[in-house]
Design an enzyme around this catalytic site. Structure first.
Site, PDB file in Angstrom:
ATOM      1  N   LYS A 107     114.324  -1.573  -2.668  1.00 15.36           N
ATOM      2  CA  LYS A 107     113.247  -0.888  -1.943  1.00 15.36           C
ATOM      3  C   LYS A 107     112.692   0.270  -2.757  1.00 15.36           C
ATOM      4  O   LYS A 107     111.489   0.551  -2.697  1.00 15.36           O
ATOM      5  CB  LYS A 107     113.758  -0.395  -0.588  1.00 15.36           C
ATOM      6  CG  LYS A 107     113.972  -1.517   0.426  1.00 15.36           C
ATOM      7  CD  LYS A 107     114.283  -0.940   1.805  1.00 15.36           C
ATOM      8  CE  LYS A 107     114.990  -1.913   2.699  1.00 15.36           C
ATOM      9  NZ  LYS A 107     114.124  -2.799   3.459  1.00 15.36           N
ATOM     10  N   ARG A 122     109.962 -14.261   0.156  1.00 11.47           N
ATOM     11  CA  ARG A 122     110.404 -15.570   0.658  1.00 11.47           C
ATOM     12  C   ARG A 122     109.563 -15.933   1.869  1.00 11.47           C
ATOM     13  O   ARG A 122     108.720 -15.153   2.298  1.00 11.47           O
ATOM     14  CB  ARG A 122     111.862 -15.459   1.120  1.00 11.47           C
ATOM     15  CG  ARG A 122     112.004 -14.305   2.108  1.00 11.47           C
ATOM     16  CD  ARG A 122     113.301 -14.290   2.844  1.00 11.47           C
ATOM     17  NE  ARG A 122     113.582 -12.986   3.417  1.00 11.47           N
ATOM     18  CZ  ARG A 122     113.098 -12.529   4.559  1.00 11.47           C
ATOM     19  NH1 ARG A 122     112.281 -13.272   5.268  1.00 11.47           N
ATOM     20  NH2 ARG A 122     113.400 -11.330   4.999  1.00 11.47           N
ATOM     21  N   GLU A 147     113.237   8.133   3.700  1.00 14.69           N
ATOM     22  CA  GLU A 147     111.830   7.995   4.104  1.00 14.69           C
ATOM     23  C   GLU A 147     111.611   8.909   5.301  1.00 14.69           C
ATOM     24  O   GLU A 147     112.524   9.120   6.098  1.00 14.69           O
ATOM     25  CB  GLU A 147     111.524   6.550   4.544  1.00 14.69           C
ATOM     26  CG  GLU A 147     111.198   5.623   3.420  1.00 14.69           C
ATOM     27  CD  GLU A 147     110.903   4.198   3.896  1.00 14.69           C
ATOM     28  OE1 GLU A 147     110.566   3.983   5.070  1.00 14.69           O
ATOM     29  OE2 GLU A 147     111.033   3.294   3.050  1.00 14.69           O
ATOM     30  N   HIS A 161     115.825  -2.346  14.738  1.00 17.79           N
ATOM     31  CA  HIS A 161     115.050  -2.667  13.543  1.00 17.79           C
ATOM     32  C   HIS A 161     114.987  -4.158  13.245  1.00 17.79           C
ATOM     33  O   HIS A 161     114.675  -4.566  12.135  1.00 17.79           O
ATOM     34  CB  HIS A 161     115.591  -1.930  12.301  1.00 17.79           C
ATOM     35  CG  HIS A 161     115.806  -0.467  12.518  1.00 17.79           C
ATOM     36  ND1 HIS A 161     114.782   0.395  12.847  1.00 17.79           N
ATOM     37  CD2 HIS A 161     116.920   0.291  12.480  1.00 17.79           C
ATOM     38  CE1 HIS A 161     115.267   1.610  12.997  1.00 17.79           C
ATOM     39  NE2 HIS A 161     116.555   1.585  12.795  1.00 17.79           N
TER      40      HIS A 161
HETATM   41  P1  ADP Z   1     115.016  -4.189   6.455  1.00 21.47           P
HETATM   42  O1  ADP Z   1     114.645  -4.708   5.096  1.00 21.47           O
HETATM   43  O2  ADP Z   1     116.436  -3.757   6.552  1.00 21.47           O
HETATM   44  O3  ADP Z   1     114.587  -5.092   7.562  1.00 21.47           O
HETATM   45  P2  ADP Z   1     112.610  -2.565   6.665  1.00 21.47           P
HETATM   46  O4  ADP Z   1     112.251  -1.571   5.635  1.00 21.47           O
HETATM   47  O5  ADP Z   1     111.862  -3.855   6.647  1.00 21.47           O
HETATM   48  O6  ADP Z   1     114.179  -2.828   6.611  1.00 21.47           O
HETATM   49  O7  ADP Z   1     112.463  -1.916   8.097  1.00 21.47           O
HETATM   50  C1  ADP Z   1     112.864  -2.596   9.269  1.00 21.47           C
HETATM   51  C2  ADP Z   1     112.265  -1.917  10.486  1.00 21.47           C
HETATM   52  O8  ADP Z   1     112.725  -0.562  10.590  1.00 21.47           O
HETATM   53  C3  ADP Z   1     110.746  -1.792  10.442  1.00 21.47           C
HETATM   54  O9  ADP Z   1     110.112  -2.939  10.931  1.00 21.47           O
HETATM   55  C4  ADP Z   1     110.514  -0.587  11.323  1.00 21.47           C
HETATM   56  O10 ADP Z   1     110.588  -0.977  12.679  1.00 21.47           O
HETATM   57  C5  ADP Z   1     111.697   0.295  11.041  1.00 21.47           C
HETATM   58  N1  ADP Z   1     111.368   1.279   9.988  1.00 21.47           N
HETATM   59  C6  ADP Z   1     111.483   1.119   8.659  1.00 21.47           C
HETATM   60  N2  ADP Z   1     111.075   2.208   7.998  1.00 21.47           N
HETATM   61  C7  ADP Z   1     110.682   3.106   8.917  1.00 21.47           C
HETATM   62  C8  ADP Z   1     110.161   4.444   8.873  1.00 21.47           C
HETATM   63  N3  ADP Z   1     109.984   5.096   7.719  1.00 21.47           N
HETATM   64  N4  ADP Z   1     109.873   5.050  10.048  1.00 21.47           N
HETATM   65  C9  ADP Z   1     110.068   4.422  11.230  1.00 21.47           C
HETATM   66  N5  ADP Z   1     110.562   3.180  11.334  1.00 21.47           N
HETATM   67  C10 ADP Z   1     110.867   2.508  10.219  1.00 21.47           C
END
Ligand code: ADP
Length: 504
Positions: A116, A292, A200, A235
């Site tokens: 990431k 993917r 973040e 999430h």
């Molecule tokens: P993973 O790869 O573990 O699924 P992601 O980066 O895709 O993680 O994030 C998964 C979910 O977490 C997102 O869809 C969102 O709902 C929440 N999320 C991620 N980053 C943030 C953020 N900076 N602020 C608020 N919610 C977040």
């Protein structure tokens, strides 16, 4: 086109890929573990190769064994599905080095988007807006503290190698930073073998809107528009739809161009997804790219009319994408519910057991992408997602009505599932208005769980009550003579009836 493809996966996605192969006249080779010897994907394939014991670490994650099997059976390409080996750079490389085609992006693009933090650096360099935060892993707690103060609480700790919501911790104040950092690191180490964690800014109340991209090997990269995936628990997505109520034509164009820019910067080819957070002001921030096919790809298929898996195969075989960006316009509305073997009434605990009875919904524009059948054993070895129920309709309102109707027809006896929970979401006023964001479901959870049994469930309970009455009077099996009376508590009645019918 290839003549034989091996599918390095199981369950619904293996079946999905096998179907695409057969429609293209390609022979499909399945792989299976001890637990999946009689699984539907094994029977659907033209050939099947046993790859090891039930635990995925000894079977579906054994990349070298899978590549060997592909070579042995004479497959020309491997489709990794999602999960398992799909985003492992080394696997894509091993497939290529064995002289086979990896149906997905080049190993280099997986590597570029794999971490990431690296993906954030790449996005920034390509002029793509990212969620405020760091692009380097944290050194220690003092570093974390300084960074958190710079961006302001709440912040989100994220595993650089993350996925599936693992290694992610919301930190609301300085006092909880230390323990949260430790937990995030521990979780990341256990899940990914890498404890690198970064920060973040935690965005409150955004939507999760992602853009599907598709690129060929001749330099064309297209946006297949957005999916709204804001209905999440911990999430993790539970319901997805396309298009999004929050995306105007202008925003769709801008988000699409941004996603194409991010994917092109990574040298991307094949199908991929750029995930964004979209705030109430229409500002969007790149989260990550999934290199993917996504679980939720069917909603894009239904609104674009494109078969994404077929296009994955065609692009991998060197075909050119024959359409232009302007030709890709969403039509109508599609919605998907992930049917998992989890018990919402019991904290979403995974449920296991044998599927005693399965009745699938049908009717206009209803699609079932499932990996189970009556008699399937649901174990703890694999992901609890059993199937996806997907519908299409001309409008969002009609799609919700259709999903509700389809869910009402669905009966899965033997394991607890998320079906009833989805019914309640379809009946929820806020959901129906489209007033959803990523924290919506968690906030609404208790009232959804308390909601009175939905109409469909009450009908089942009434039928169940009638069956019980019949059975107790000694009426023959399979007939209902007693008039459905006032429903007993739905779940209890259904369980009793199912037991009497020999379903449990
Ligand atoms: P993973 O790869 O573990 O699924 P992601 O980066 O895709 O993680 O994030 C998964 C979910 O977490 C997102 O869809 C969102 O709902 C929440 N999320 C991620 N980053 C943030 C953020 N900076 N602020 C608020 N919610 C977040």
């Amino acid at each position: 086109m290839f003549s034989k493809v091996l599918i390095a996966n199981r369950g619904e996605i293996a079946l999905r890929v096998i179907r695409a192969c057969h429609e293209l006249g390609v022979r499909a080779v399945a792989v299976y573990s001890d637990a999946d010897e009689r699984a539907p994907h094994v029977r659907a394939a033209d050939e099947a190769v046993h790859i090891g014991p039930a635990p995925s670490a000894e079977s579906y994650l054994k990349g070298d064994r899978i590549v060997e099997a592909a070579v042995r059976v004479g497959a020309e390409a491997i489709h990794p599905g999602y999960g398992f080996l799909s985003e492992r750079e080394w696997f894509a490389r091993a497939v290529r080095e064995a002289g086979l085609v990896f149906i997905g992006p080049p190993a280099e693009a997986i590597a570029a988007m794999g971490s990431k933090t690296a993906a954030r650096q790449l996005a920034i360099a390509a002029g793509v807006p990212v969620v405020p935060g760091t692009t380097e892993a944290l050194r220690d707690e003092a570093d974390a503290r300084a960074v958190a103060e710079r961006f302001g609480y709440p912040v989100l700790l994220k595993a650089a190698a993350g996925g599936g919501g693992k290694g992610m911790r919301v930190v609301r104040d300085a006092a909880s930073l230390g323990p949260s950092l430790e937990t995030a690191r521990r979780e990341a180490k256990a899940a990914f073998g890498d404890d690198a964690v970064y920060v973040e800014k935690y965005i409150v109340g955004p939507r999760h809107v992602e853009i599907q991209v598709l690129g060929d090997t001749h330099g064309t990269m297209l946006s297949l528009n957005e999916r709204e995936c804001s209905v999440q628990r911990r999430h993790q997505k539970m319901i997805e739809e396309a298009p999004s109520v929050a995306v105007t034509r202008e925003l769709r164009r801008r988000m699409g161009e941004t996603a194409v820019r991010a994917a092109s910067a990574a040298g991307y080819v094949n199908a991929g997804t750029c995930e964004f957070l979209l705030d109430a002001n229409g500002e969007f921030y790149f989260l990550e790219m999934n290199t993917r096919l996504q679980v939720e790809h069917p909603v894009t298929e239904l609104v674009t009319g494109l078969d994404l898996v077929q296009w994955q195969l065609r692009v991998a075989a060197g075909e050119r994408l024959p359409f232009k960006q302007e030709e890709i316009v969403p039509r109508g509305w599609a919605m998907e519910c992930r049917i998992t073997s989890e018990d919402p009434a019991n904290g979403f605990l995974p449920s296991t057991g044998r599927v005693r009875y399965l009745h699938l919904p049908s009717g206009p524009c209803v699609r079932w992408d499932g990996g189970i059948e009556s008699g399937s054993e649901v174990t703890l070895y694999y992901d609890p997602m059993l199937a996806k129920l997907i519908v299409w309709a001309p409008s969002r309102e009609l799609a919700i009505a259709r999903m509700h109707r389809a869910l009402s027809e669905l009966v899965i006896a033997g394991v607890e599932t998320s079906r009833d929970f989805h019914l309640r979401v379809m009946e929820d006023d806020e959901f129906r208005r489209g007033a959803i964001e990523i924290q919506w479901l968690e906030r609404r959870l208790s009232s959804l769980l308390e909601a009175k049994a939905p109409e469909a469930l009450r009908q089942i309970a009434a039928i169940a009550g009638a069956l019980i009455a019949d059975r107790e009077r000694g009426a023959p099996r399979g007939s209902i003579t007693a008039a459905p009376s006032a429903p007993a508590p739905a779940a209890a009645a259904w369980k009793r009836a199912a037991r009497l019918e020999g379903l449990r």
